[in-house]
Design a protein around this motif. Structure first.
Motif, PDB file in Angstrom:
ATOM      1  N   ILE A 115       1.409  -1.043  -0.179  1.00 56.00           N
ATOM      2  CA  ILE A 115       0.222  -0.259  -0.198  1.00 56.00           C
ATOM      3  C   ILE A 115       1.118   1.040   0.237  1.00 56.00           C
ATOM      4  CG2 ILE A 115      -1.699   1.298   1.500  1.00 56.00           C
ATOM      5  CD1 ILE A 115      -2.620  -1.272   2.158  1.00 56.00           C
ATOM      6  N   PHE A 116       1.590   0.757   0.776  1.00 54.16           N
ATOM      7  CA  PHE A 116       2.947   1.928   0.761  1.00 54.16           C
ATOM      8  C   PHE A 116       3.668   2.195  -0.343  1.00 54.16           C
ATOM      9  CE2 PHE A 116       2.793   1.564   5.207  1.00 54.16           C
ATOM     10  CZ  PHE A 116       2.146   3.034   5.852  1.00 54.16           C
ATOM     11  N   ARG A 117       3.871   1.618  -1.673  1.00 52.99           N
ATOM     12  CA  ARG A 117       4.767   1.238  -1.672  1.00 52.99           C
ATOM     13  C   ARG A 117       3.264   2.303  -3.556  1.00 52.99           C
ATOM     14  NH1 ARG A 117       7.683  -4.993  -2.643  1.00 52.99           N
ATOM     15  NH2 ARG A 117       9.519  -3.959  -0.931  1.00 52.99           N
ATOM     16  N   THR A 118       2.544   1.606  -3.242  1.00 53.10           N
ATOM     17  CA  THR A 118       1.151   1.403  -4.525  1.00 53.10           C
ATOM     18  C   THR A 118       0.996   3.576  -3.602  1.00 53.10           C
ATOM     19  OG1 THR A 118       0.179   0.058  -4.195  1.00 53.10           O
ATOM     20  CG2 THR A 118      -0.910   1.750  -5.346  1.00 53.10           C
ATOM     21  N   ALA A 119       0.921   4.253  -2.605  1.00 58.14           N
ATOM     22  CA  ALA A 119       0.881   5.731  -2.665  1.00 58.14           C
ATOM     23  C   ALA A 119       1.691   6.219  -3.310  1.00 58.14           C
ATOM     24  CB  ALA A 119       0.355   5.778  -0.949  1.00 58.14           C
ATOM     25  N   PHE A 120       3.209   5.666  -2.635  1.00 56.70           N
ATOM     26  CA  PHE A 120       4.858   6.951  -3.141  1.00 56.70           C
ATOM     27  C   PHE A 120       4.258   6.897  -4.973  1.00 56.70           C
ATOM     28  CE2 PHE A 120       5.659   6.220   1.640  1.00 56.70           C
ATOM     29  CZ  PHE A 120       5.850   7.234   1.786  1.00 56.70           C
ATOM     30  N   TYR A 121       3.986   6.065  -5.155  1.00 56.88           N
ATOM     31  CA  TYR A 121       3.793   5.736  -6.888  1.00 56.88           C
ATOM     32  C   TYR A 121       2.762   6.653  -7.726  1.00 56.88           C
ATOM     33  CZ  TYR A 121       4.617   4.107 -11.713  1.00 56.88           C
ATOM     34  OH  TYR A 121       4.775   3.539 -12.255  1.00 56.88           O
ATOM     35  N   PHE A 122       1.723   6.523  -6.965  1.00 57.63           N
ATOM     36  CA  PHE A 122       0.570   7.176  -7.604  1.00 57.63           C
ATOM     37  C   PHE A 122       0.817   8.426  -8.110  1.00 57.63           C
ATOM     38  CE2 PHE A 122      -3.337   9.654  -7.217  1.00 57.63           C
ATOM     39  CZ  PHE A 122      -4.303   8.768  -8.203  1.00 57.63           C
ATOM     40  N   PRO A 123       1.352   9.403  -7.242  1.00 50.62           N
ATOM     41  CA  PRO A 123       2.104  10.438  -8.077  1.00 50.62           C
ATOM     42  C   PRO A 123       2.449  10.765  -9.555  1.00 50.62           C
ATOM     43  CG  PRO A 123       2.212  10.940  -5.672  1.00 50.62           C
ATOM     44  CD  PRO A 123       2.137   9.358  -5.983  1.00 50.62           C
ATOM     45  N   TYR A 124       3.414   9.418  -9.493  1.00 55.36           N
ATOM     46  CA  TYR A 124       4.253   9.438 -10.678  1.00 55.36           C
ATOM     47  C   TYR A 124       3.432   9.273 -11.976  1.00 55.36           C
ATOM     48  CZ  TYR A 124       6.999   8.235 -14.736  1.00 55.36           C
ATOM     49  OH  TYR A 124       7.352   8.178 -16.247  1.00 55.36           O
ATOM     50  N   GLY A 182       7.941   8.536  -6.751  1.00 55.14           N
ATOM     51  CA  GLY A 182       7.712   7.418  -6.233  1.00 55.14           C
ATOM     52  C   GLY A 182       8.690   6.646  -7.449  1.00 55.14           C
ATOM     53  N   TYR A 183       8.370   7.478  -8.740  1.00 58.35           N
ATOM     54  CA  TYR A 183       9.061   5.986  -9.683  1.00 58.35           C
ATOM     55  C   TYR A 183      10.537   5.230  -9.890  1.00 58.35           C
ATOM     56  CZ  TYR A 183      10.690   5.329 -14.507  1.00 58.35           C
ATOM     57  OH  TYR A 183      11.629   4.923 -15.540  1.00 58.35           O
ATOM     58  N   TYR A 184      11.534   6.588  -8.968  1.00 59.43           N
ATOM     59  CA  TYR A 184      12.481   6.773  -9.230  1.00 59.43           C
ATOM     60  C   TYR A 184      12.384   5.537  -7.582  1.00 59.43           C
ATOM     61  CZ  TYR A 184      14.175   9.804 -13.108  1.00 59.43           C
ATOM     62  OH  TYR A 184      14.114  10.322 -14.567  1.00 59.43           O
ATOM     63  N   ILE A 186      10.744   3.186  -6.903  1.00 56.67           N
ATOM     64  CA  ILE A 186      10.330   1.371  -8.103  1.00 56.67           C
ATOM     65  C   ILE A 186      12.037   1.351  -8.640  1.00 56.67           C
ATOM     66  CG2 ILE A 186       9.750  -0.009  -9.850  1.00 56.67           C
ATOM     67  CD1 ILE A 186       7.926   1.247  -7.026  1.00 56.67           C
ATOM     68  N   VAL A 187      12.648   2.445  -9.487  1.00 58.88           N
ATOM     69  CA  VAL A 187      14.049   2.166  -9.505  1.00 58.88           C
ATOM     70  C   VAL A 187      14.873   0.960  -8.655  1.00 58.88           C
ATOM     71  CG1 VAL A 187      15.107   2.697 -11.131  1.00 58.88           C
ATOM     72  CG2 VAL A 187      13.430   3.161 -11.701  1.00 58.88           C
ATOM     73  N   TYR A 188      14.456   2.173  -7.923  1.00 58.68           N
ATOM     74  CA  TYR A 188      15.794   1.455  -6.538  1.00 58.68           C
ATOM     75  C   TYR A 188      15.417   0.002  -6.344  1.00 58.68           C
ATOM     76  CZ  TYR A 188      18.918   5.545  -6.011  1.00 58.68           C
ATOM     77  OH  TYR A 188      20.203   6.595  -6.883  1.00 58.68           O
ATOM     78  N   LEU A 189      13.956   0.032  -6.296  1.00 62.89           N
ATOM     79  CA  LEU A 189      13.244  -1.143  -5.207  1.00 62.89           C
ATOM     80  C   LEU A 189      13.900  -3.106  -6.136  1.00 62.89           C
ATOM     81  CD1 LEU A 189      10.462  -0.099  -4.247  1.00 62.89           C
ATOM     82  CD2 LEU A 189      12.147  -1.094  -2.524  1.00 62.89           C
ATOM     83  N   ALA A 190      14.044  -2.157  -7.175  1.00 64.79           N
ATOM     84  CA  ALA A 190      14.158  -2.897  -8.543  1.00 64.79           C
ATOM     85  C   ALA A 190      15.518  -3.787  -8.242  1.00 64.79           C
ATOM     86  CB  ALA A 190      14.152  -3.203  -9.613  1.00 64.79           C
ATOM     87  N   ALA A 191      16.302  -2.360  -7.897  1.00 62.89           N
ATOM     88  CA  ALA A 191      17.948  -2.619  -7.800  1.00 62.89           C
ATOM     89  C   ALA A 191      18.350  -3.546  -5.754  1.00 62.89           C
ATOM     90  CB  ALA A 191      18.734  -1.579  -7.861  1.00 62.89           C
ATOM     91  N   LEU A 192      17.559  -2.789  -5.756  1.00 63.14           N
ATOM     92  CA  LEU A 192      17.768  -3.751  -4.254  1.00 63.14           C
ATOM     93  C   LEU A 192      17.041  -5.492  -3.899  1.00 63.14           C
ATOM     94  CD1 LEU A 192      15.998  -0.694  -1.871  1.00 63.14           C
ATOM     95  CD2 LEU A 192      18.787  -1.799  -1.626  1.00 63.14           C
ATOM     96  N   GLN A 193      16.465  -6.189  -4.649  1.00 63.28           N
ATOM     97  CA  GLN A 193      15.874  -6.651  -4.920  1.00 63.28           C
ATOM     98  C   GLN A 193      17.123  -8.380  -5.695  1.00 63.28           C
ATOM     99  OE1 GLN A 193      13.312  -8.134  -4.030  1.00 63.28           O
ATOM    100  NE2 GLN A 193      12.776  -6.299  -2.763  1.00 63.28           N
TER     101      GLN A 193
END
Length: 305
Positions: A115-124, A182-184, A186-193
């Motif tokens: 939910i938090f990830r979606t909330a921060f990504y939503f503005p993008y 929020g968009y970036y 998601i980019v960092y989240l993908a790299a952290l995985q």
């Protein structure tokens, strides 16, 4: 006597040609679109940059480098260049840092993390027109919620935000950071995985604290992603148009007019396609130089690591 002509291609060669033709058929629509809507306009812009033309049926006139000398002598162009650089300085680093911190926080196993990830990504993904309109209401100097909160906290004369030439660019930068972090993230989240947990486990055994893991493991492992984000943010900031156009229109006065706003007004308000194309070429050269410097910095950083 054999009937017909004998083929000189083997079955493997025929299959290879058929596969290549299938691949070309898939990329052909995109290639046509790129050629028509990107490549040809870019080439035409280079041609227009040394021409004088108002878009009418009158023929173009070759003027050489006069368009470049004219816009460098234009006070409004110099101001637009300064405003674009200021916007980039106020936006790039805060967006990068906040995106990284959000990604690190939301990479942990928290309840409701999706939910938090979606909330921060939503503005993008929100409409830029809606975003600009809502934030203009929030920044309204007399009865806006932000200034009402600041007055409640004891500030007698809060900023007038988008209607004040000293605060207008700051206001646009705040909205830009909020919209794109929020968009970036998601980019960092993908790299952290992609970072192995064994590195953090080994660091924990050695007694490393949370901030030490972040500084000595997470940030170095995210170096390629960080430089990608830095390059994309820089390019994005130098070609900003829509957010400025919706929130301030380049005003008050020319306080928030950026290079792309200047190009737009020269081309589609003043109908001076030559100077507008010259300004676009200068913008392209600036972004290219900054990108090359960043690539060299990435190589040096990677070697030092």
């Amino acid at each position: 006597m054999e009937s017909g002509k004998k083929s000189f291609l083997t079955s493997g060669q025929k299959r290879k040609i058929r596969n290549n033709m299938t691949g070309y058929a898939f990329i052909l629509p995109n290639l046509i679109g790129y050629t028509v809507f990107v490549f040809i306009p870019v080439v035409f812009s280079f041609i227009l940059s040394v021409m004088s033309w108002d878009g009418s049926q009158r023929p173009m006139q070759f003027v050489g480098l006069d368009n470049f000398t004219d816009i460098f002598g234009d006070r409004i162009f110099r101001g637009a260049l300064q405003h674009t650089i200021s916007y980039a300085l106020m936006t790039v680093l805060p967006t990068l840092v906040l995106a990284l911190l959000l990604a690190v926080l939301l990479n942990s196993k928290l309840r409701g993390v999706a939910i938090f990830r979606t909330a921060f990504y939503f503005p993008y993904i929100a409409s830029i027109v809606a975003v600009g309109a809502v934030w203009n209401m929030l920044f309204q100097p007399d009865m806006g919620p932000i200034n009402e909160i600041l007055r409640f906290l004891g500030m007698q004369n809060p900023p007038r935000w988008v209607v004040d030439k000293n605060w207008a660019m700051v206001s646009v930068s705040i909205v830009s950071i909020w919209k794109y972090m929020g968009y970036y993230m998601i980019v960092y989240l993908a790299a952290l995985q992609g970072i192995s947990n064994s590195l953090y486990e080994a660091a924990s055994i050695d007694g490393a604290k949370g901030w030490q893991k972040l500084w000595y493991i997470t940030i170095p492992m995210l170096t390629p992603t960080t430089f990608f984000v830095l390059i994309m943010l820089t390019i994005q900031c130098f070609k900003v148009f829509d957010l400025v156009y919706v929130m301030t229109g380049g005003g008050p006065g020319n306080a928030t007019k950026t290079l792309v706003n200047y190009i737009y007004e020269k081309a589609f308000t003043s109908w001076e396609f030559g100077p507008a194309s010259a300004a676009a070429i200068i913008l392209f050269a600036i972004v290219l130089v900054i990108t090359l410097i960043q690539f060299r910095g990435e190589k040096k950083w990677s070697k030092d690591l």
